[in-house]
Design a protein around this motif. Structure first.
Motif, PDB file in Angstrom:
ATOM      1  N   TYR A 116     -40.703  15.847 -10.708  1.00 39.39           N
ATOM      2  CA  TYR A 116     -40.976  15.899  -9.287  1.00 39.39           C
ATOM      3  C   TYR A 116     -41.608  14.400  -8.675  1.00 39.39           C
ATOM      4  O   TYR A 116     -41.740  14.251  -7.432  1.00 39.39           O
ATOM      5  N   GLU A 156     -40.892  11.312  -8.316  1.00 35.65           N
ATOM      6  CA  GLU A 156     -39.859  10.431  -7.292  1.00 35.65           C
ATOM      7  C   GLU A 156     -39.851  11.065  -5.938  1.00 35.65           C
ATOM      8  O   GLU A 156     -40.136  10.242  -4.837  1.00 35.65           O
ATOM      9  N   ARG A 157     -39.389  12.290  -5.885  1.00 36.82           N
ATOM     10  CA  ARG A 157     -39.405  12.950  -4.662  1.00 36.82           C
ATOM     11  C   ARG A 157     -40.427  13.154  -4.089  1.00 36.82           C
ATOM     12  O   ARG A 157     -40.669  12.910  -2.911  1.00 36.82           O
ATOM     13  N   PHE A 158     -41.541  13.464  -4.692  1.00 39.54           N
ATOM     14  CA  PHE A 158     -42.938  13.497  -4.055  1.00 39.54           C
ATOM     15  C   PHE A 158     -43.449  12.632  -3.482  1.00 39.54           C
ATOM     16  O   PHE A 158     -43.974  12.186  -2.434  1.00 39.54           O
ATOM     17  N   ARG A 159     -43.053  11.336  -4.331  1.00 38.87           N
ATOM     18  CA  ARG A 159     -43.644   9.851  -3.579  1.00 38.87           C
ATOM     19  C   ARG A 159     -42.733   9.756  -2.154  1.00 38.87           C
ATOM     20  O   ARG A 159     -43.354   9.137  -1.358  1.00 38.87           O
ATOM     21  N   GLU A 160     -41.640   9.944  -2.310  1.00 37.13           N
ATOM     22  CA  GLU A 160     -40.817   9.657  -1.130  1.00 37.13           C
ATOM     23  C   GLU A 160     -41.292  10.468   0.136  1.00 37.13           C
ATOM     24  O   GLU A 160     -41.579  10.199   1.152  1.00 37.13           O
ATOM     25  N   LEU A 161     -41.742  11.861  -0.197  1.00 36.73           N
ATOM     26  CA  LEU A 161     -42.141  12.726   0.667  1.00 36.73           C
ATOM     27  C   LEU A 161     -43.714  12.077   1.334  1.00 36.73           C
ATOM     28  O   LEU A 161     -43.850  12.033   2.522  1.00 36.73           O
ATOM     29  N   LEU A 162     -44.531  11.681   0.436  1.00 40.86           N
ATOM     30  CA  LEU A 162     -45.771  11.040   0.850  1.00 40.86           C
ATOM     31  C   LEU A 162     -45.466   9.901   1.814  1.00 40.86           C
ATOM     32  O   LEU A 162     -46.123   9.993   2.829  1.00 40.86           O
ATOM     33  N   LYS A 185     -42.829   9.297   3.584  1.00 41.15           N
ATOM     34  CA  LYS A 185     -42.327   9.841   4.906  1.00 41.15           C
ATOM     35  C   LYS A 185     -43.508  10.572   5.702  1.00 41.15           C
ATOM     36  O   LYS A 185     -43.395  10.150   6.838  1.00 41.15           O
ATOM     37  N   ARG A 186     -44.298  11.148   5.172  1.00 38.68           N
ATOM     38  CA  ARG A 186     -45.287  11.675   5.898  1.00 38.68           C
ATOM     39  C   ARG A 186     -46.546  10.781   6.674  1.00 38.68           C
ATOM     40  O   ARG A 186     -46.588  10.541   7.779  1.00 38.68           O
ATOM     41  N   ARG A 234     -44.522   8.833   9.303  1.00 37.89           N
ATOM     42  CA  ARG A 234     -44.531   9.716  10.762  1.00 37.89           C
ATOM     43  C   ARG A 234     -45.668  10.007  11.398  1.00 37.89           C
ATOM     44  O   ARG A 234     -45.724   9.835  12.633  1.00 37.89           O
TER      45      ARG A 234
END
Length: 296
Positions: free
Chosen positions: A277, A279-285, A287-288, A291
């Motif tokens: 997880y 890479e996906r979690f880093r991208e999520l952070l 993005k947040r 935003r």
């Protein structure tokens, strides 16, 4: 030369800082991703050569026993569904050759009292103590370093770490008398949760210890200390006065999962290092953060 093969896990606390989540579930079973906090501490002990795990529990902690026990129905269900990897993982939470013993602390009389409850199981042997609230990550975890230090010096040794000046009142704070071999330091004294202006340093005792069994005699004769409880720090201070306890600076990173923010830090950093997880979690952070920066 005696080795450390037994470890005590004091897990009888009520976990009130995490209510209502801990109303029915032990705080030690709060997950970091998909593994409970207590399991990380158990794995750290096993990796250090510990073969006997003694859990000091309370009457609301039966779920901890269930977690480390076999679940034959679950294993059979996973096998029937062809989920062999998951079945193997569940079956080997406690590997072969490692024993679990559960001891009841009948009354919450402090950490020192919880450790003393394990005395009949420990006997006349050196032993480790691990507090699950202190979650560790790193290449060399504290318990392995402590067990190695004990093997070399045959005396009690505890893990320490520097904390912020405004946080010393949350910990047992030590002073040291001199530097010893292998980077160890002899402890001169320890003060439990001092006011910042009374603290002898910012060097805190954290939840990893190795003790000679003589500490049981000290705890048996010890009066209640801070908070009206039998404090482990007071027994450590007695050992310090005898010149028989060392401090080992921890390697790696420590998270205080007894606090909500420390628990969140542990989850975030573990997710950022997760094989599946990260890479996906880093991208999520990212993005947040973007935003929020845009005012959304």
């Amino acid at each position: 030369m005696r080795k450390v093969t037994k470890a005590v896990f004091p897990v009888a606390g009520l976990g009130t800082r995490f209510l209502p989540a801990t109303k029915a579930m032990p705080k030690e079973l709060l997950p970091i991703i998909d593994k409970p906090i207590i399991q990380y501490a158990v794995e750290e002990a096993i990796a250090a050569g510990i073969t006997d795990l003694i859990f000091v529990t309370g009457r609301t902690k039966r779920a901890i026993e269930d977690h480390f026990d076999r679940n034959l129905e679950l294993e059979a269900s996973l096998e029937a569904k062809g989920k062999d990897d998951m079945q193997e993982m569940v079956r080997n939470i406690i590997p072969k050759g490692v024993n679990c013993v559960f001891v009841r602390q009948p009354e919450a009389l402090g950490l020192g009292h919880a450790v003393l409850c394990a005395a009949p199981v420990i006997g006349d042997e050196p032993f480790a103590v691990l507090l699950a609230d202190d979650f560790m990550r790193g290449d060399v975890l504290p318990m392995k370093a402590l067990c190695q230090a004990y093997l070399e010096h045959q005396t009690s040794v505890i893990a320490v770490s520097r904390v912020a000046e405004d946080e010393v009142s949350k910990y047992g704070i030590i002073s040291v008398s001199d530097a010893g071999a292998s980077g160890l330091q002899k402890i001169a004294s320890i003060v439990e949760k001092p006011a910042p202006d009374k603290a002898p340093s910012n060097l805190a005792s954290i939840g990893r210890y190795v003790f000679e069994p003589e500490i049981f005699d000290i705890l048996r004769g010890q009066k209640a200390g801070h908070g009206g409880e039998i404090q482990l720090a007071d027994a450590i201070n007695t050992l310090a006065g005898q010149g028989t306890i060392l401090a080992q600076h921890i390697q790696g990173v420590r998270y205080d999962c007894g606090s909500k923010f420390g628990y969140l830090e542990a989850i975030v950093d573990t997710a950022l290092a997760h094989k599946e997880y990260a890479e996906r979690f880093r991208e999520l952070l990212v993005k947040r953060v973007l935003r929020q920066g845009a005012g959304e």
